[in-house]
Each structure stands twice: as structure tokens, then as C-alpha cells.
Design a protein around this motif. Structure first.
Motif, PDB file in Angstrom:
ATOM      1  N   PRO A  58      39.677  42.751  47.563  1.00 36.88           N
ATOM      2  CA  PRO A  58      38.562  42.326  46.707  1.00 36.88           C
ATOM      3  C   PRO A  58      37.805  43.536  46.160  1.00 36.88           C
ATOM      4  O   PRO A  58      37.428  44.442  46.899  1.00 36.88           O
ATOM      5  CB  PRO A  58      37.680  41.510  47.666  1.00 36.88           C
ATOM      6  CG  PRO A  58      38.634  40.995  48.702  1.00 36.88           C
ATOM      7  CD  PRO A  58      39.644  42.090  48.893  1.00 36.88           C
ATOM      8  N   GLY A  59      37.623  43.555  44.852  1.00 25.81           N
ATOM      9  CA  GLY A  59      36.919  44.645  44.203  1.00 25.81           C
ATOM     10  C   GLY A  59      37.734  45.895  43.983  1.00 25.81           C
ATOM     11  O   GLY A  59      37.236  46.883  43.419  1.00 25.81           O
ATOM     12  N   GLU A  60      38.983  45.872  44.402  1.00 29.75           N
ATOM     13  CA  GLU A  60      39.838  47.058  44.260  1.00 29.75           C
ATOM     14  C   GLU A  60      40.555  47.025  42.918  1.00 29.75           C
ATOM     15  O   GLU A  60      41.163  46.026  42.539  1.00 29.75           O
ATOM     16  CB  GLU A  60      40.864  47.094  45.391  1.00 29.75           C
ATOM     17  CG  GLU A  60      41.772  48.316  45.362  1.00 29.75           C
ATOM     18  CD  GLU A  60      42.812  48.289  46.455  1.00 29.75           C
ATOM     19  OE1 GLU A  60      43.102  49.350  47.026  1.00 29.75           O
ATOM     20  OE2 GLU A  60      43.343  47.180  46.741  1.00 29.75           O
ATOM     21  N   ALA A  61      40.520  48.124  42.198  1.00 28.00           N
ATOM     22  CA  ALA A  61      41.255  48.264  40.947  1.00 28.00           C
ATOM     23  C   ALA A  61      42.613  48.898  41.221  1.00 28.00           C
ATOM     24  O   ALA A  61      42.821  49.551  42.250  1.00 28.00           O
ATOM     25  CB  ALA A  61      40.475  49.121  39.968  1.00 28.00           C
ATOM     26  N   VAL A  62      43.532  48.713  40.282  1.00 30.64           N
ATOM     27  CA  VAL A  62      44.852  49.337  40.415  1.00 30.64           C
ATOM     28  C   VAL A  62      44.719  50.843  40.594  1.00 30.64           C
ATOM     29  O   VAL A  62      45.410  51.451  41.418  1.00 30.64           O
ATOM     30  CB  VAL A  62      45.727  49.008  39.192  1.00 30.64           C
ATOM     31  CG1 VAL A  62      46.985  49.876  39.181  1.00 30.64           C
ATOM     32  CG2 VAL A  62      46.119  47.539  39.187  1.00 30.64           C
ATOM     33  N   THR A  63      43.815  51.448  39.832  1.00 33.45           N
ATOM     34  CA  THR A  63      43.660  52.899  39.937  1.00 33.45           C
ATOM     35  C   THR A  63      43.132  53.324  41.307  1.00 33.45           C
ATOM     36  O   THR A  63      43.465  54.417  41.788  1.00 33.45           O
ATOM     37  CB  THR A  63      42.734  53.427  38.830  1.00 33.45           C
ATOM     38  OG1 THR A  63      41.535  52.634  38.797  1.00 33.45           O
ATOM     39  CG2 THR A  63      43.408  53.342  37.466  1.00 33.45           C
ATOM     40  N   ASP A  64      42.317  52.483  41.939  1.00 30.33           N
ATOM     41  CA  ASP A  64      41.846  52.791  43.291  1.00 30.33           C
ATOM     42  C   ASP A  64      43.018  52.833  44.258  1.00 30.33           C
ATOM     43  O   ASP A  64      43.150  53.749  45.078  1.00 30.33           O
ATOM     44  CB  ASP A  64      40.832  51.746  43.769  1.00 30.33           C
ATOM     45  CG  ASP A  64      39.574  51.698  42.928  1.00 30.33           C
ATOM     46  OD1 ASP A  64      39.189  52.749  42.378  1.00 30.33           O
ATOM     47  OD2 ASP A  64      38.984  50.602  42.825  1.00 30.33           O
ATOM     48  N   ARG A  65      43.865  51.802  44.176  1.00 35.45           N
ATOM     49  CA  ARG A  65      45.016  51.729  45.070  1.00 35.45           C
ATOM     50  C   ARG A  65      45.960  52.910  44.812  1.00 35.45           C
ATOM     51  O   ARG A  65      46.437  53.552  45.758  1.00 35.45           O
ATOM     52  CB  ARG A  65      45.758  50.404  44.851  1.00 35.45           C
ATOM     53  CG  ARG A  65      47.077  50.268  45.601  1.00 35.45           C
ATOM     54  CD  ARG A  65      46.889  50.211  47.118  1.00 35.45           C
ATOM     55  NE  ARG A  65      46.125  49.052  47.516  1.00 35.45           N
ATOM     56  CZ  ARG A  65      46.668  47.858  47.802  1.00 35.45           C
ATOM     57  NH1 ARG A  65      47.980  47.686  47.739  1.00 35.45           N
ATOM     58  NH2 ARG A  65      45.905  46.853  48.156  1.00 35.45           N
ATOM     59  N   ARG A  66      46.206  53.177  43.551  1.00 32.38           N
ATOM     60  CA  ARG A  66      47.167  54.220  43.230  1.00 32.38           C
ATOM     61  C   ARG A  66      46.649  55.605  43.624  1.00 32.38           C
ATOM     62  O   ARG A  66      47.436  56.476  44.002  1.00 32.38           O
ATOM     63  CB  ARG A  66      47.542  54.167  41.750  1.00 32.38           C
ATOM     64  CG  ARG A  66      48.228  52.866  41.364  1.00 32.38           C
ATOM     65  CD  ARG A  66      49.050  52.979  40.103  1.00 32.38           C
ATOM     66  NE  ARG A  66      50.254  53.765  40.318  1.00 32.38           N
ATOM     67  CZ  ARG A  66      51.180  53.968  39.386  1.00 32.38           C
ATOM     68  NH1 ARG A  66      51.033  53.435  38.182  1.00 32.38           N
ATOM     69  NH2 ARG A  66      52.244  54.701  39.639  1.00 32.38           N
TER      70      ARG A  66
END
Length: 270
Positions: A58-66
Motif C-alpha cells: 500500500p502506497g508503494e510506487a513501482v519506482t520505490d520497489r525498483r
């Protein structure tokens, strides 16, 4: 396998998207670090348009994960410093992402090249690794990374190595198992170079290959373990290929990547 002493050397590797560093240069970066070189990884985009094959928090963007995946992979590969340039992923050739105002594909190559050159100077890097002029498989972000790396080498005098893949070798050994095959099909383009064009081929031990596979799998949002089975991993990913970057029309003398040992592809030497 011979491990040279590269203490005192700094190598800056410029890549377009998180996971490119592991797929195309994972063996090379790990072996440079093991030989004592300082490895600086510069990532041009956050891979915004890569999506995620895994559910995001929740609240995580693709760029955060990457970014987190990139940090994990960089640690495995022995990277001393990770620099994020913050451009937006441009997506596939001809797609709408290339027209976004922050897209890497639309960045001024001279400005981008100067930014990379400033990092080269600040780090005292004698070597810059970046994409070849075709962007390996024609991706606009890889082409932009090529231009920036070439300009940085010209401005600083650093030795350039241009990453690519040997499509003839992959046709003989990998049989459509390298991720570049699918990327090229998605983009509707060809990829790589023929063996005769390759200047340097880097390979590694089984332990080096295991680290490279772990670094690739650290990018879990992008790479399914089933796509890189251990049994066929060496055939698809056991070599990394480079051209020597020309400067003023002259191909420079062998540099630090040559010191890792130029593998004999046609004999299958390891």
C-alpha cells in the motif's frame, strides 16, 4: 581463473534501467570489485514503465520497489556507490512514454553527458562502461545512455567500453533463453552484434555466475525465477560482451575490462 590486482582503479558503469546492471554487466561488476576496483553504478531512470509482476505494498510506487531491488542487486555486485539520475523511463520505441517531458529519451545528450562527466571526474574514474550506439536492442533509453557515456568519455579522457550482446553466440548456446530476446521482440527490433565485432568478452567462475543470478533475481518485480533457470543460466548469461569506445576515430588500447581475461567464445573456454 586469474584475478588481476585492480586496486586504485575506479570504473563507472552507466545503465538505463534497474536490472540492466545485473543482466548485462553483473559478472563484470562483481569481478571488478573482487579485483579491488571501486565500482560506481549510475542509473539513469527509475524504470517507471516496467510495471511490477509482484503486488506492491500500500502506497508503494513501482519506482520505490525498483529502487530497493536495485540497492539489493548493487550490494551483491560489490558496488561502492550508487547514483540515481532521476530521469523517467521512456518505454518502448515509438511509445507515448518517449514524449513525456521528463523522459530520458528527450533529455539533452550534451547536458546528460556533462552530468556523467562530472561524476567521472569527481570519482577519478579511468573507465566508463555504457551502452553501445545501437542501445543493445534499440531501446531509446539505452541509446540515450550510449550518447551520454560517449560524451563523458570524450570530455574526461576516460576509456570507454560499450556493452552489447553477441547475438551469434546466443543463437548457438542460449536458444531464446536470454531476456534480451523477449525485450527485442517487444520492441520489434534486432539486437546485439556479430561475434567478429566484439572486442572483449568477460566470463566468470560458477560462483561468479551464482552471484549474477542472485543479483538478477533481486529484481523480483521484473524477473521471474522461472525465466532464468539455474540449469541453463550459464549458457544464456555466462558471458558479457563489450566494444571498445572510439575517441576521435581511434580505438583505445586495452584497459581494465581486458585485464579480467578476454574469453574465447568460439572455443567455449571458461
Amino acid at each position: 581463473m586469474h584475478t588481476p590486482d585492480l586496486s586504485g582503479e575506479t570504473v563507472l558503469a552507466l545503465h538505463a534501467h534497474p536490472d540492466d546492471e545485473s543482466i548485462f554487466t553483473g559478472l563484470t561488476l562483481r569481478r571488478l570489485a573482487d579485483a579491488g576496483a571501486r565500482v560506481v553504478l549510475v542509473m539513469a531512470t527509475g524504470g517507471d514503465l516496467g510495471g511490477s509482476r509482484l503486488p506492491l505494498q500500500p502506497g508503494e510506487a513501482v519506482t520505490d520497489r525498483r529502487r530497493r531491488e536495485l540497492e539489493d542487486a548493487a550490494a551483491l555486485l560489490g558496488v561502492s556507490r550508487l547514483v540515481l539520475l532521476g530521469h523517467r523511463d521512456s518505454g518502448l520505441p515509438g511509445g507515448p512514454g518517449t514524449r513525456h517531458p521528463s523522459a530520458l529519451a528527450g533529455a539533452d545528450p550534451v547536458v546528460l553527458g556533462r552530468t556523467v562527466a562530472e561524476l567521472v571526474d569527481a570519482e577519478g574514474a579511468g573507465t566508463v562502461v555504457h551502452d553501445d550506439d545501437a542501445g543493445i536492442y534499440g531501446h531509446p533509453d539505452h541509446r540515450a545512455a550510449h550518447a551520454a557515456g560517449a560524451i563523458a568519455c570524450s570530455l574526461t579522457g576516460a576509456t570507454g567500453y560499450r556493452m552489447t550482446v553477441d547475438r551469434e553466440h546466443l543463437a548457438l548456446s542460449a536458444h531464446d533463453r536470454h531476456l534480451v530476446h523477449g525485450a527485442a521482440r517487444a520492441a520489434g527490433v534486432g539486437f546485439g552484434r556479430v561475434t567478429a565485432e566484439i572486442a572483449v568478452a568477460v566470463t566468470g567462475t560458477d560462483a561468479d555466475l551464482a552471484v549474477k543470478r542472485d543479483a538478477m533475481l533481486a529484481h523480483g518485480s521484473q524477473i521471474d525465477p522461472a525465466a532464468v533457470p539455474d540449469a541453463s543460466f550459464a549458457a544464456a548469461y555466462g558471458y558479457e560482451w563489450f566494444l571498445r569506445g572510439e575517441r576521435d576515430g581511434v580505438t583505445p588500447a586495452p584497459g581494465v575490462l581486458d585485464a579480467l581475461g578476454n574469453a574465447h567464445l568460439l572455443t567455449g573456454a571458461r
